[in-house]
Design a protein around this motif. Structure first.
Motif, short mmCIF file in Angstrom:
data_model
loop_
_atom_site.label_atom_id
_atom_site.label_comp_id
_atom_site.label_asym_id
_atom_site.label_seq_id
_atom_site.Cartn_x
_atom_site.Cartn_y
_atom_site.Cartn_z
N GLU A 48 21.18 6.94 -16.89
CA GLU A 48 20.95 5.61 -17.47
C GLU A 48 22.28 4.86 -17.51
O GLU A 48 23.30 5.41 -17.92
CB GLU A 48 20.40 5.75 -18.88
N ARG A 49 22.26 3.62 -17.12
CA ARG A 49 23.49 2.82 -17.11
C ARG A 49 23.76 2.29 -18.50
O ARG A 49 23.56 1.11 -18.78
CB ARG A 49 23.36 1.68 -16.11
N ASP A 50 24.19 3.15 -19.36
CA ASP A 50 24.46 2.78 -20.74
C ASP A 50 25.96 2.93 -20.96
O ASP A 50 26.49 4.03 -21.10
CB ASP A 50 23.68 3.68 -21.70
N GLU A 51 26.65 1.79 -20.96
CA GLU A 51 28.11 1.79 -21.09
C GLU A 51 28.54 2.38 -22.42
O GLU A 51 29.54 3.11 -22.51
CB GLU A 51 28.61 0.35 -20.95
N PHE A 52 27.80 2.12 -23.47
CA PHE A 52 28.16 2.59 -24.81
C PHE A 52 28.12 4.12 -24.87
O PHE A 52 29.01 4.76 -25.43
CB PHE A 52 27.20 1.99 -25.83
N LEU A 53 27.08 4.73 -24.27
CA LEU A 53 26.97 6.18 -24.30
C LEU A 53 28.10 6.85 -23.53
O LEU A 53 28.65 7.88 -23.96
CB LEU A 53 25.62 6.61 -23.73
N VAL A 54 28.47 6.27 -22.38
CA VAL A 54 29.57 6.87 -21.60
C VAL A 54 30.87 6.77 -22.39
O VAL A 54 31.66 7.74 -22.43
CB VAL A 54 29.68 6.16 -20.24
N ALA A 55 31.12 5.60 -23.01
CA ALA A 55 32.35 5.44 -23.79
C ALA A 55 32.38 6.41 -24.96
O ALA A 55 33.42 7.01 -25.27
CB ALA A 55 32.46 4.00 -24.28
N GLU A 56 31.24 6.61 -25.63
CA GLU A 56 31.20 7.55 -26.74
C GLU A 56 31.44 8.98 -26.26
O GLU A 56 32.11 9.77 -26.93
CB GLU A 56 29.84 7.45 -27.44
N LYS A 57 30.92 9.30 -25.08
CA LYS A 57 31.13 10.66 -24.54
C LYS A 57 32.60 10.91 -24.23
O LYS A 57 33.14 12.00 -24.48
CB LYS A 57 30.28 10.85 -23.29
#
Length: 893
Positions: A48-57
């Motif tokens: 999923e192209r979720d910028e927030f989730l990648v940044a949190e990871k």
């Protein structure tokens, strides 16, 4: 040499399928579609192209490695990156950094877990496509390369270019066709949909995507059985794009009878495609409705500036709609050039068009509703119609209508600010709510030249604001044209910035109750204050008002009394023998002999004598009147109607004052003749009867004078003076003055409702004059008789002094005969007095009955004072009802 179409992936893949299976293109269509799905599938877990989730990871990974400082630094850098529009695919960059940071010795599965998705990729529906419509007030920097001027064309070209999945172990692909097209169309067409549209396919439990649920129709070959030609969905898409512009397609055409677009009856379509096509065709019908209105009105000069602004706003919205159609046509052309089949996710379909045109359709419906509601309206009425549509709970719809309203109201606000700051009215097409009548002369400028067109008052302005706007411009023109005061407006009013652009008009609507109200109030108070100062100081308005009170309303008592004394010899003559210059000379003599000489020369110069129209039998008392000349600015307050009211009141007061003057003469006659007639005891009854009747009349007139002077004039004048001192504009003074005159007219029994009372009162006045004439005749006869008796006695004494007989028998008999005749006439005189008394008391009783039934409380109390000793109540049964019962009865009626 191969053409570009022959080298496209679709063509090469189709040729490969034909060669492997050894069949024609039509026979391998199903296998070709399956091959396309296999090649385009991603068997790795969907990311999923979720910028927030990648940044949190990434931050969690840094924290796990005990690098809290780096995590904080990364959070700050990510915040700065997010606030800038330099990078478009921030998610891809962050995902690449996360992939590079992981240990390559671990398992190669680097995709985000499926349970971390905010919206599961495999569960997305077409209705959840992120169609982000920007607000009009949003700045371009809020969204990278996006602009939301109208929102109709807010569809992502990148979405039309198809999805760009990131397979496992591969880097992010280069920008596709949609990005190239976005660069060509510029920042104006940078749409807000994300580049990766939710897929319409579902994934099976084994991870293999199932077939795309599409109803793809294809034309049958002419040699096939059946002979009927089915309409392909691609052809319908092309037709719909033409219908969006109001152009008939091959299979979808306008039906003039039903006033809607319909699919051709010979077209072989299933119900789903037919219904979807009809729903999409509604956009074309809405477009035609709006376009027809703008085409008709744009060339109509009588539509006015407000109407042209409305058409310009509609054109602006249609322009954004055309941008959307341009993007859709470009995408369709790209598909034709590259040979993209309908089975691919990047292709245009009716269902995708239905989703992408959902919000534009709502906006077009709003515009069409506005067009319907604004039919036949212009000017401020048109602005009110648009303003009515801002009262909605839909933010996007309210934003659209407010943008249109800012354009439509700009001419109205331009008219308004020019009117209140310069007093100029250039309303060629009668759009402004202030109307001007050029035929009105200067002396009626304030009353008749400028009026309100109530139908043109915008609904976002209150009636009080409209009245103040009218008064501001009217005051400026009154100062320039009537008062001849050429003071610049900037010295009267602190001029503020006006609505120079539609953006200023839009800002105006955000603060209707404060900023705009403040401008109107400031201009109103400053202009009105300046006008009242000019009228009071330069033209002495209040001094003239007090002069009216002193002379026309008989407030200068010594002057009025002396004037009556001087005028009595003239006014007892027939009206036809009077000359105005003689009366004017007497008026000047009365002024010089009383305190009126200390009045202002300007007021005395305007005071004059006026003779009313003469009727047969009139005396000078019936036609004499004082007049007060008014002109210039003060004539705006003392209009012709007001001066006619003053004339009526003066005649009434002058007549009542004359009754008091007559009764005073009657009392003086009683006092002077009482001693002379003491030697005539037979005449004492007549004198007593005259004295009683005169006393009744004196009581009546004194009570009427008290009522008129104190309860009517003084109380009304005190109320008028308070209102004049507190007046904020000239209209307040005019209204207070007219209310004062109406009150005086009503309470002096001069209005239409009091005609019966006035007739009875005039009958009482006539009886007073009749008493004066009767008493004069009685006194004249009595004095003549007394003179004869004195002469007879004097002659008798003279003869006795000469030594002769005083009288002879014949002379004595003649004298006795004359005395007997006089004594016999006394009962006749008493009878005349009794008849006069009877008539007078009957008129007074009827007058009292009318007073008791009057709705005016002050008149009912007047009846109580006139009959304080219940003298008339004992004679009239209708007067025996208590005063409280009279009030209750009149209140019920």
């Amino acid at each position: 040499m191969a053409t570009p179409d022959q080298k496209s992936p679709n063509v090469l893949l189709q040729n490969l399928c034909c060669r492997i299976l050894g069949r024609s293109e039509a026979d391998v269509a199903q296998q070709f579609q399956y091959a396309v799905r296999v090649i385009g599938s991603n068997f790795a877990p969907t990311v999923e192209r979720d910028e927030f989730l990648v940044a949190e990871k990434i931050k969690k990974e840094l924290t796990r490695q005990r690098r809290e400082t780096d995590a904080a630094l990364f959070s700050e850098l990510h915040r700065k990156l997010h606030s800038q529009g330099v990078l478009k695919n921030k998610w891809s960059i962050l995902y690449l950094l996360l992939s590079l940071s992981e240990d390559p010795r671990k398992q190669p599965n680097k995709a985000l877990p499926r349970d971390a998705h905010s919206t599961p990729y495999y569960y997305a529906r077409p209705q959840t496509l992120p169609l982000n419509y920007q607000d009009r007030s949003a700045q371009p920097a809020q969204s990278s390369g996006s602009l939301g001027s109208s929102g109709i064309s807010s569809i992502s070209v990148c979405a039309l270019g198809g999805p760009t999945p990131t397979p496992q172990g591969q880097s992010h692909p280069a920008p596709g066709v949609g990005d190239c097209l976005r660069q060509q169309l510029g920042s104006r067409l940078a749409w807000t949909l994300t580049a990766n549209q939710p897929s319409l396919q579902t994934t099976t439990s084994k991870g293999v995507p199932s077939a795309v649920s599409r109803n793809v129709t294809r034309p049958r070959r002419e040699g096939d059985a059946g002979g009927a030609v089915e309409v392909a969905e691609a052809a319908l898409v092309r037709d719909i794009l033409y219908v969006f512009q109001g152009i008939d397609g091959r299979n979808v055409k306008m039906s003039n009878t039903d006033n809607c677009y319909k699919v051709e009856g010979k077209a072989n379509l299933n119900k789903s495609l037919r219904d979807t096509t009809v729903r999409l065709a509604e956009l074309g019908w809405l477009h035609n409705k709006i376009r027809k209105y703008t085409d008709q009105r744009s060339l109509d000069r009588s539509f006015g500036l407000v109407g042209q602004s409305f058409c310009a706003a509609l054109h602006q919205e249609l322009k954004e709609y055309y941008r959307l159609l341009s993007v859709l046509h470009s995408q369709l052309q790209l598909e034709d050039d590259q040979g993209v089949n309908l089975g691919l996710e990047s292709s245009l379909t009716l269902r995708r068009l239905l989703v992408w045109t959902y919000d534009p359709k709502i906006r077009l419906k709003t515009l069409a509703a506005l067009v319907d509601y604004c039919q036949g309206r212009k000017g401020g009425e048109l602005a009110s119609a648009v303003h009515a549509y801002t009262k909605t709970g839909d933010p996007s719809m309210r934003s659209l209508v407010q943008h249109i309203l800012s354009l439509v109201s700009h001419p109205v606000l331009s008219f308004l600010y020019r009117w209140i700051y310069d007093g100029e009215l250039e309303d060629t097409y009668h759009e402004f709510f202030v109307a001007s009548d050029p035929t009105v002369k200067t002396d009626r400028l304030w009353h008749d030249k400028y009026t309100l067109r109530k139908s043109m008052i915008p609904s976002f302005m209150t009636m009080d604001q409209s009245r103040k706007v009218l008064l501001i411009g009217k005051s400026i023109n009154f100062l320039h044209q009537v008062c001849h005061d050429q003071t610049p407006t900037t010295k009267m009013i602190a001029v503020t910035k006006s609505a120079e652009s539609p953006q200023d008009a839009a800002d105006f609507f955000t603060d209707l109750e404060n900023a705009f109200q403040g401008k109107i109030d400031a201009a109103y108070f400053e202009t009105s204050k300046y006008l009242l100062d000019v009228l009071n100081k330069k033209y002495s308005l209040l001094d003239h008002m007090q002069a009216m009170r002193r002379y026309l309303l008989l407030g200068q008592g010594d002057f009025i009394r002396h004037l009556m004394d001087l005028l009595k010899p003239e006014l007892v003559r027939p009206a036809t023998t009077l000359y105005q210059h003689n009366l004017t000379g007497i008026l000047e003599t009365a002024v010089r002999a009383t305190n009126a000489q200390f009045d202002s020369p300007e007021a005395l110069r305007r005071l004059d004598v006026r003779l009313l129209e003469v009727s047969p039998g009139d005396t000078g008392w019936d036609v004499f009147s004082l007049d007060y000349h008014v002109d210039g600015p003060i004539a705006t307050v003392f209009t012709r109607e007001c001066m006619s009211h003053y004339l009526r009141v003066f005649n009434f007061l002058w007549r009542a004052k004359r009754m008091e003057y007559i009764l005073t003469d009657i009392r003086k006659g009683h006092m002077c003749n009482a001693k002379l007639l003491r030697n005539m005891p037979e005449f004492s009854g007549v004198l007593h009867h005259c004295h009683i009747l005169a006393s009744e009349m004196v009581h009546f007139i004194h009570q009427m004078q008290y009522y008129i002077t104190f309860e009517v004039l003084e109380c009304s004048w005190d109320e008028l003076w308070k209102k004049v001192q507190q007046a904020q504009d000239l209209d307040h003074i005019i209204a207070a003055h007219e209310a004062f005159l109406d009150t005086v007219i009503s309470r002096c029994l001069l209005d239409a409702d009091s005609r019966a009372l006035l007739n009875q009162l005039r009958a009482v006045f006539d009886q007073i004059i009749e008493l004066q004439n009767t008493q004069d005749a009685i006194y004249r006869a009595a004095l003549e008789e007394l003179q004869r008796r004195l002469q007879f006695e004097e002659k008798k004494q003279q003869r006795e002094a000469e030594g002769q007989w005083g009288v002879t028998a014949a002379e004595e008999e003649q004298e006795n005969q004359r005395v007997r005749e006089f004594q016999e006439s006394i009962p006749r005189l008493c009878s005349q007095l009794r008849i006069l008394t009877h008539f007078y008391q009957g008129i007074v009783q009827q007058f009292l009955v009318l007073l008791t039934t009057s709705p005016d409380e002050s008149l009912r109390f007047l009846s109580f004072r006139l009959d304080f000793n219940e003298h008339y109540r004992a004679r009239e049964p209708r007067l025996r009802v208590s005063l409280g019962a009279r009030g209750r009865r009149s209140s019920h009626t």
